[in-house]
Design a protein around this motif. Structure first.
Motif, mmCIF file in Angstrom:
data_model
loop_
_atom_site.group_PDB
_atom_site.id
_atom_site.type_symbol
_atom_site.label_atom_id
_atom_site.label_comp_id
_atom_site.label_asym_id
_atom_site.label_seq_id
_atom_site.Cartn_x
_atom_site.Cartn_y
_atom_site.Cartn_z
ATOM 1 N N GLN A 162 3.442 -5.991 -10.961
ATOM 2 C CA GLN A 162 2.462 -5.401 -11.869
ATOM 3 C C GLN A 162 1.028 -5.657 -11.395
ATOM 4 O OE1 GLN A 162 4.496 -3.710 -13.376
ATOM 5 N NE2 GLN A 162 6.223 -5.116 -13.115
ATOM 6 N N VAL A 163 0.763 -6.871 -10.952
ATOM 7 C CA VAL A 163 -0.589 -7.209 -10.486
ATOM 8 C C VAL A 163 -0.920 -6.425 -9.225
ATOM 9 C CG1 VAL A 163 -2.069 -9.077 -9.660
ATOM 10 C CG2 VAL A 163 -0.477 -9.487 -11.549
ATOM 11 N N TYR A 164 0.024 -6.353 -8.282
ATOM 12 C CA TYR A 164 -0.225 -5.619 -7.047
ATOM 13 C C TYR A 164 -0.372 -4.121 -7.310
ATOM 14 C CZ TYR A 164 0.941 -9.835 -4.380
ATOM 15 O OH TYR A 164 0.952 -11.090 -3.845
ATOM 16 N N ALA A 165 0.409 -3.599 -8.255
ATOM 17 C CA ALA A 165 0.314 -2.180 -8.567
ATOM 18 C C ALA A 165 -1.066 -1.827 -9.122
ATOM 19 C CB ALA A 165 1.397 -1.784 -9.572
ATOM 20 N N VAL A 166 -1.562 -2.635 -10.034
ATOM 21 C CA VAL A 166 -2.898 -2.380 -10.588
ATOM 22 C C VAL A 166 -3.954 -2.431 -9.489
ATOM 23 C CG1 VAL A 166 -4.689 -3.273 -12.133
ATOM 24 C CG2 VAL A 166 -2.312 -3.191 -12.904
ATOM 25 N N ALA A 167 -3.868 -3.425 -8.609
ATOM 26 C CA ALA A 167 -4.840 -3.553 -7.521
ATOM 27 C C ALA A 167 -4.798 -2.346 -6.598
ATOM 28 C CB ALA A 167 -4.574 -4.836 -6.732
ATOM 29 N N GLY A 168 -3.607 -1.908 -6.218
ATOM 30 C CA GLY A 168 -3.483 -0.778 -5.314
ATOM 31 C C GLY A 168 -3.937 0.527 -5.926
ATOM 32 N N ARG A 177 -7.824 -2.232 0.647
ATOM 33 C CA ARG A 177 -8.900 -3.223 0.668
ATOM 34 C C ARG A 177 -8.820 -4.157 -0.519
ATOM 35 N NH1 ARG A 177 -15.186 -1.484 -0.139
ATOM 36 N NH2 ARG A 177 -14.228 -0.684 -2.051
ATOM 37 N N MET A 178 -8.608 -3.612 -1.700
ATOM 38 C CA MET A 178 -8.501 -4.434 -2.903
ATOM 39 C C MET A 178 -7.174 -5.183 -2.928
ATOM 40 S SD MET A 178 -9.273 -3.270 -6.800
ATOM 41 C CE MET A 178 -8.900 -4.271 -8.237
ATOM 42 N N LEU A 179 -6.111 -4.529 -2.451
ATOM 43 C CA LEU A 179 -4.828 -5.217 -2.354
ATOM 44 C C LEU A 179 -4.939 -6.447 -1.465
ATOM 45 C CD1 LEU A 179 -1.932 -2.606 -2.039
ATOM 46 C CD2 LEU A 179 -1.898 -4.694 -3.402
ATOM 47 N N SER A 206 0.831 -1.207 0.000
ATOM 48 C CA SER A 206 0.000 0.000 0.000
ATOM 49 C C SER A 206 0.862 1.252 0.000
ATOM 50 C CB SER A 206 -0.926 -0.002 1.221
ATOM 51 O OG SER A 206 -1.857 -1.056 1.163
ATOM 52 N N LEU A 207 1.892 1.258 0.840
ATOM 53 C CA LEU A 207 2.819 2.388 0.857
ATOM 54 C C LEU A 207 3.548 2.512 -0.473
ATOM 55 C CD1 LEU A 207 4.303 2.006 4.451
ATOM 56 C CD2 LEU A 207 2.942 3.934 3.612
ATOM 57 N N GLY A 208 3.916 1.376 -1.075
ATOM 58 C CA GLY A 208 4.600 1.397 -2.360
ATOM 59 C C GLY A 208 3.748 1.998 -3.462
ATOM 60 N N VAL A 209 2.473 1.628 -3.490
ATOM 61 C CA VAL A 209 1.557 2.187 -4.494
ATOM 62 C C VAL A 209 1.424 3.694 -4.304
ATOM 63 C CG1 VAL A 209 -0.862 2.272 -5.199
ATOM 64 C CG2 VAL A 209 0.274 0.064 -4.903
ATOM 65 N N GLU A 210 1.343 4.134 -3.058
ATOM 66 C CA GLU A 210 1.220 5.568 -2.804
ATOM 67 C C GLU A 210 2.448 6.334 -3.293
ATOM 68 O OE1 GLU A 210 0.697 8.632 0.985
ATOM 69 O OE2 GLU A 210 0.184 6.507 1.192
ATOM 70 N N VAL A 211 3.632 5.774 -3.068
ATOM 71 C CA VAL A 211 4.849 6.414 -3.557
ATOM 72 C C VAL A 211 4.838 6.465 -5.082
ATOM 73 C CG1 VAL A 211 7.359 6.176 -3.735
ATOM 74 C CG2 VAL A 211 6.233 5.818 -1.538
ATOM 75 N N GLU A 212 4.420 5.361 -5.729
ATOM 76 C CA GLU A 212 4.376 5.338 -7.192
ATOM 77 C C GLU A 212 3.407 6.384 -7.735
ATOM 78 O OE1 GLU A 212 4.866 1.749 -9.978
ATOM 79 O OE2 GLU A 212 2.685 1.970 -9.815
ATOM 80 N N GLN A 213 2.283 6.587 -7.044
ATOM 81 C CA GLN A 213 1.303 7.577 -7.493
ATOM 82 C C GLN A 213 1.858 8.992 -7.420
ATOM 83 O OE1 GLN A 213 -1.912 6.531 -4.848
ATOM 84 N NE2 GLN A 213 -2.964 5.313 -6.398
ATOM 85 N N ALA A 214 2.825 9.210 -6.548
ATOM 86 C CA ALA A 214 3.414 10.543 -6.394
ATOM 87 C C ALA A 214 4.582 10.777 -7.344
ATOM 88 C CB ALA A 214 3.873 10.751 -4.948
ATOM 89 N N ARG A 215 4.928 9.770 -8.149
ATOM 90 C CA ARG A 215 6.069 9.856 -9.045
ATOM 91 C C ARG A 215 5.613 9.844 -10.502
ATOM 92 N NH1 ARG A 215 11.154 8.090 -7.557
ATOM 93 N NH2 ARG A 215 11.294 6.990 -9.542
#
Length: 393
Positions: free
Chosen positions: A321-327, A333-335, A124-133
C-alpha cells in the motif's frame, strides 16, 4: 510529471512479467535470510557478525536504489530490472561457495547492489500495471515476492536435511540451487519484461519538486521496514535460539512469516478495494503487534510459529500500500525515496537488533519492531481516506 510509453504493453503480459520479477527477487533474498543460522555456524560468527553482513547488504542496496529509481524514470524500468537481477543472482551464488567472512561481505554487497535498484524497478513496473487496470493488484505482486521467499526457505530446509541433519555445513547447495533458478528466470525475463514508461519530472520546462508526502510515506516505510526486515532476517535465528532447535528446523520461522505473508497479500487487493489503503495498513499494524508479543513472551516452538505467522499476516498488508501510493504520486523517483527509508531500516535495524540481542537477549530485542509496528497505526493517517482511495481507483 509527464510520462511517455514508447512500447505500449499488454496488461496481462506485463502483469505476468512483473509477477516473475517479484517471485525471483523474493526467492533470492529469502535464500539469504533463511541461510543465516547455518552461515553463522559455517563462518563461526556471532550476532554482531550477522549484523555486519546484513549492514553490507542494506547499505549497498541504498546506494543502488537511488541510481536505479532515476534510471527507471529516464530509460524505463526494464534494463534496470534485468541488470540488477543478474547482480543479485551472482551475489547469492558467491554466498553459496564462501567459507570466510570477507568473501561473505563481498557476496552481500553484490546482492545488495542488485536488490536495491531491482526493488524500485519492479515496483515501478507494478504501479504502471495497476494504473492500467480497474482494480488494485500491488498486493498480489508482493504476494509473489513472499511466494519466492517461502520457496527459498523450504528449499533450504529440504536440501539441508538431505545433506546433513544440522544444515550447518550444507547451506551452499541450497543457495547454489537458488542461484541457478535465478539465472534461468533471467533468461525468461529477457523475453517478456516490457520497457515500461519513461517519466519526466518537469512542468513548463522546470523540474518539479518531490511531493512532501514522500517524507511521510518514508517514515512509514522505515517503521514497516524494520518490522518486516526483522521478521525476514531474524525469525530463523530467533526460533533456533529460543526453542533450542537445530538451524535447519529454525528456518521454519521464515517459512511461517513468508507463508502467511503470501496468504494475506493474495487477499489484500480485495480489502483495499473495499475499505481503502489506510484501514488495511492499520489492521496490518495491529496484527503485527500481536505477533511480536508472542515472540517476546513465548518459548515453545508452536507458539513461536504462531507469533511469526501473525507478524507475517500483519506486515504483509503494509508495504504494497505504501509503495503503491508513492508510485502513483511520484513515479520511480519518489519510489526510490520511500524504498530508501525502508532500506534505512534494514541498514540500521540489523545493527540495532544485533546489539539488543547481545545485551538483552533475542526475545527482548523483538520489543523494537513491536514498538515501530505500533507507530504505524498513528502514521497511517497520511494515507488517503478510504472514500478518496476508492474514488481515485
Amino acid at each position: 510529471m509527464t510520462t511517455t510509453s514508447p512500447n505500449p504493453m499488454s496488461t496481462r503480459t506485463a502483469a505476468g512479467a512483473v509477477f516473475l520479477l517479484f517471485v525471483t527477487n523474493g526467492m533470492l533474498i529469502g535464500g539469504v535470510g533463511g541461510s543465516l543460522p547455518a552461515l553463522r555456524d559455517r563462518l563461526d560468527i556471532e550476532a554482531a557478525g550477522l549484523s555486519l553482513l546484513l549492514f553490507c547488504l542494506a547499505s549497498s542496496a541504498v546506494v543502488s536504489m537511488q541510481i536505479g529509481g532515476r534510471l527507471a524514470d529516464r530509460i524505463g524500468a526494464r534494463p534496470v530490472a534485468l541488470v540488477t537481477l543478474t547482480l543479485l543472482a551472482l551475489g547469492v551464488g558467491t554466498l553459496s561457495i564462501t567459507s570466510s567472512l570477507p568473501w561473505a561481505i563481498v557476496a552481500m554487497v553484490l546482492a545488495g547492489l542488485g536488490n536495491g535498484a531491482m526493488d524500485v524497478a519492479m515496483n515501478s513496473l507494478g504501479v504502471e500495471v495497476e494504473q492500467a487496470r480497474p482494480k488494485p493488484i500491488m498486493s498480489r505482486f508482493h504476494a509473489f515476492w513472499s511466494v519466492g521467499n517461502l520457496t527459498a526457505a523450504g528449499t533450504i530446509v529440504l536440501i539441508a536435511r538431505a545433506f546433513d541433519k544440522t544444515g550447518a555445513a550444507n547451506v551452499g547447495p541450497a543457495l547454489g540451487t537458488l542461484c541457478v533458478v535465478g539465472l534461468i528466470s533471467i533468461a525468461v525475463c529477457v523475453r517478456i519484461v516490457p520497457h515500461g514508461r519513461r517519466i519526466e519530472h518537469t512542468e513548463d520546462g522546470v523540474r518539479t519538486a518531490i511531493p512532501r508526502l514522500a517524507w511521510a510515506l518514508g517514515l512509514m516505510a522505515f517503521c514497516f521496514g524494520l518490522a518486516e526486515g526483522t521478521a525476514v532476517d531474524w525469525s530463523s535465528v530467533h526460533v533456533t535460539d529460543v526453542a533450542e532447535i537445530d538451524p535447519s528446523t529454525g528456518a521454519l520461522g521464515l517459512v511461517a512469516v513468508s507463508g502467511f505473508m503470501v496468504v494475506i497479500r493474495l487477499l489484500g487487493d480485495r480489502a483495499v478495494a473495499r475499505v481503502g489503503r489506510r484501514t488495511v495498513v492499520r489492521v496490518g499494524a495491529v496484527t503485527a503487534i500481536g505477533g511480536y508479543l508472542f515472540t517476546v513472551l513465548a518459548h515453545p516452538l508452536p507458539l513461536l510459529l504462531i507469533g511469526w505467522s501473525l507478524v507475517g499476516l500483519g506486515v504483509g498488508l503494509v508495504a504494497p500500500q505504501v509503495y503503491a501510493v508513492a508510485g502513483h504520486v511520484g513515479g520511480g523517483r519518489m519510489l526510490a525515496i520511500v524504498v530508501t527509508f525502508g532500506y534505512a531500516a534494514f541498514l540500521v535495524g540489523p545493527a540495532l537488533i544485533g546489539q539488543l540481542v547481545e545485551h538483552f537477549g533475542i526475545q527482548h530485542a523483538m520489543i523494537l519492531p513491536l514498538t515501530l509496528s505500533a507507530c504505524l497505526v498513528a502514521v497511517s493517517a497520511v494515507l488517503p481516506r478510504d472514500e478518496e482511495d476508492r474514488q481515485n481507483r
